[in-house]
Design an enzyme around this catalytic site. Structure first.
Site, PDB file in Angstrom:
ATOM      1  N   GLU A  38     -56.601  -5.204 -33.122  1.00 45.91           N
ATOM      2  CA  GLU A  38     -56.254  -4.842 -31.751  1.00 45.91           C
ATOM      3  C   GLU A  38     -57.108  -5.599 -30.735  1.00 45.91           C
ATOM      4  OE1 GLU A  38     -53.732  -2.979 -30.479  1.00 45.91           O
ATOM      5  OE2 GLU A  38     -54.536  -3.600 -28.556  1.00 45.91           O
ATOM      6  N   THR A  84     -48.708  -5.387 -28.814  1.00 47.73           N
ATOM      7  CA  THR A  84     -48.877  -5.301 -30.275  1.00 47.73           C
ATOM      8  C   THR A  84     -47.554  -5.510 -31.006  1.00 47.73           C
ATOM      9  OG1 THR A  84     -50.501  -3.551 -29.885  1.00 47.73           O
ATOM     10  CG2 THR A  84     -49.794  -3.881 -32.154  1.00 47.73           C
ATOM     11  N   HIS A 199     -59.129  -0.934 -28.401  1.00 50.56           N
ATOM     12  CA  HIS A 199     -58.097  -1.007 -27.352  1.00 50.56           C
ATOM     13  C   HIS A 199     -58.718  -0.746 -25.992  1.00 50.56           C
ATOM     14  CE1 HIS A 199     -54.410  -0.311 -25.115  1.00 50.56           C
ATOM     15  NE2 HIS A 199     -53.712  -0.721 -26.162  1.00 50.56           N
ATOM     16  N   ASP A 258     -54.014  -9.448 -32.058  1.00 45.12           N
ATOM     17  CA  ASP A 258     -52.614  -9.279 -31.624  1.00 45.12           C
ATOM     18  C   ASP A 258     -52.336  -9.874 -30.243  1.00 45.12           C
ATOM     19  OD1 ASP A 258     -53.975  -7.214 -30.285  1.00 45.12           O
ATOM     20  OD2 ASP A 258     -52.440  -5.705 -30.667  1.00 45.12           O
ATOM     21  N   HIS A 259     -53.308  -9.786 -29.330  1.00 41.62           N
ATOM     22  CA  HIS A 259     -53.114 -10.310 -27.963  1.00 41.62           C
ATOM     23  C   HIS A 259     -54.457 -10.220 -27.264  1.00 41.62           C
ATOM     24  CE1 HIS A 259     -53.192  -6.083 -26.862  1.00 41.62           C
ATOM     25  NE2 HIS A 259     -52.228  -5.869 -27.730  1.00 41.62           N
TER      26      HIS A 259
HETATM   27  C1  GP9 Z   1     -50.251   1.596 -30.344  1.00 40.44           C
HETATM   28  C2  GP9 Z   1     -50.675   0.161 -30.323  1.00 40.44           C
HETATM   29  C3  GP9 Z   1     -51.377  -0.231 -29.065  1.00 40.44           C
HETATM   30  O1  GP9 Z   1     -49.452   1.925 -31.405  1.00 40.44           O
HETATM   31  O2  GP9 Z   1     -49.624  -0.646 -30.653  1.00 40.44           O
HETATM   32  O3  GP9 Z   1     -50.541  -0.596 -28.054  1.00 40.44           O
HETATM   33  P1  GP9 Z   1     -50.616  -1.987 -27.264  1.00 40.44           P
HETATM   34  O4  GP9 Z   1     -51.774  -2.777 -27.696  1.00 40.44           O
HETATM   35  O5  GP9 Z   1     -49.338  -2.662 -27.550  1.00 40.44           O
HETATM   36  O6  GP9 Z   1     -50.778  -1.598 -25.820  1.00 40.44           O
HETATM   37 MN    MN Z   2     -52.340  -4.222 -29.086  1.00 41.18          MN
END
Ligand code: GP9
Ligand code: MN
Length: 422
Positions: A38, A84, A199, A258-259
């Site tokens: 994440e 994500t 996150h 992921d980003h």
């Molecule tokens: C939650 C996860 C986080 O399931 O995918 O969300 P994102 O990083 O896409 O905001």
């Molecule tokens: Mn994410």
């Protein structure tokens, strides 16, 4: 209709990059794990806090090639608003996500020819693991269309207050509890693990870390390091568990950021972190996310090939000894000598091994200075073409009209993720 899909198939076949013999089939028949890191960006790799402490010592060891791992240092995320879920989409379909909105929420009923379903035909069981409710990003619908047999969501985890924070399970208990489910999967399996605790806004419970916060005058940036360090420890714990259980040496493990986690709103603090001004050119460079691929018995180390999310599927298929030529795909094998080092971003900007294009301005990668934009003309045309064709596939649900040799469509009716089906 079917003539549109022919244009797409002709394009992707004409741009196919032949597998590299050294890597093709190296992981034939092995299990596969994808771990979504994440918000993890490449600037944190090998970054040291002012006191000299590494933020991610374990991932840094993988970046050096430990544990038969290849580290791609010029890998970029290509996500849009689906965050994500966009990264997941690209990893498994080698298609681009949508220019607006999320493909997971708006196009979950399309026909896809995704990794779980491709591997089902090779005898693989597939499973997704996610410590939050299954409907987040509409995953429970989309995963069926991707062919996932099993979906371990929050119902399968101990979601106690100590184990969770804003987005669900913390990475350590999440991966720890996942192990018992993994051991019960039929082998070979294809699986993915969506980490959540690193996150935005990255705050942690005190008892989960003794890593120092940063001192960059911005709480989000300061806490990012702590939180990334926790994720690093969680992955080390997971690797150790896989080794203990004898899975490590028969499993390909793909780890990817992921980003971005830190948006442009935090540029003043990020300039202190990086010790340089964040120009539009530098902001594009910051979209690097780490990609690691562990393959038992290969020689690990840094690989400087430029690539993005859409390139991972052909790369992994070829490692597993499955030629991807017959599949609609916009990426190409990162190990191939014919790999295309052009990385389109979803907004039409792009990065190549030589140039970076932002908002129509072209920069030289080596110096970060503006250069004549005609130098990027060919790459620009390829980027536009790819995004346009991919959007046609997704908006027009074109894979309905094309079946690769030996591929069997997903039977959504036969898939049920309700826990009482256990
Ligand atoms: C939650 C996860 C986080 O399931 O995918 O969300 P994102 O990083 O896409 O905001
Ligand atoms: Mn994410």
């Amino acid at each position: 209709d079917s003539s549109d899909v022919n244009d797409v198939v002709n394009y992707t076949k004409a741009n196919f990059a032949e597998p590299n013999k050294v890597y093709f089939g190296k992981a034939k028949g092995m299990n596969v794990m994808y771990i979504s890191l994440e918000s993890f960006q490449s600037f944190a790799i090998n970054y040291k806090m002012p006191n000299g402490q590494e933020v991610t010592p374990f991932l840094n060891s993988l970046a050096r090639g430990n544990d038969s791992t290849v580290y791609f240092s010029n890998f970029f995320h290509q996500t849009g608003q689906g965050k994500t879920s966009d990264a997941e989409f690209m990893m498994e379909n080698s298609l681009y996500p949508l220019p607006q909105g999320s493909v997971f929420t708006t196009k979950a009923r399309n026909t896809y020819e995704a990794m779980p379903q491709i591997l089902k035909q090779k005898g693989y069981e597939s499973a997704a693991f996610h410590g939050n409710t299954k409907s987040f990003w509409n995953r429970d619908e989309m995963y069926k269309s991707l062919g996932y047999d099993r979906f371990f969501d929050s119902k399968y985890y101990n979601m106690s207050p100590e184990n969770t924070k804003n987005y669900g399970m913390k990475d350590k208990p999440f991966l720890k509890e996942s192990i018992s489910y993994i051991k019960n999967l039929h082998q070979p399996f294809y699986s993915k693990y969506i980490l959540l605790s690193n996150h935005f806004p990255f705050g942690m419970d005190k008892e989960d870390t003794d890593f120092p916060e940063g001192d960059f005058g911005d709480s989000v940036v300061n806490k990012y390091f702590q939180s990334a360090n926790y994720m690093d420890q969680a992955i080390e714990q997971f690797f150790n568990d896989l080794k203990k259980d004898g899975l490590f040496d028969k499993t390909v493990i793909v780890l990817y950021g992921d980003h971005y986690g830190i948006s442009e709103n935090h540029n003043p603090a990020m300039e202190k972190v990086l010790g340089k001004k964040i120009t539009p050119f530098e902001n594009a460079q910051l979209q690097r996310v780490p990609l690691f691929i562990h393959v038992p018995n290969i020689k690990g180390g840094e690989n400087k090939t430029y690539g993005g999310d859409v390139d991972v599927r052909p790369t992994v298929m070829h490692l597993l000894g499955i030629n991807s030529k017959d599949y609609v795909q916009f990426g190409s094998d990162l190990f191939s000598k014919e790999h295309h080092q052009i990385v389109p971003f979803r907004n039409g900007d792009f990065v190549t091994d030589k140039y970076t294009s932002v908002g129509g301005t072209l920069y030289d990668n080596a110096t970060g200075t503006k250069v004549d934009k005609s130098l990027g003309k060919d790459a620009d045309a390829i980027v536009k073409k790819q995004l346009e064709l991919s959007d046609k596939v997704v908006y027009g649900d074109l894979l309905r009209f094309y079946k690769p040799k030996g591929f069997k469509n997903v039977n959504r009716e036969a898939i049920n993720y309700a826990i009482d089906q256990e």
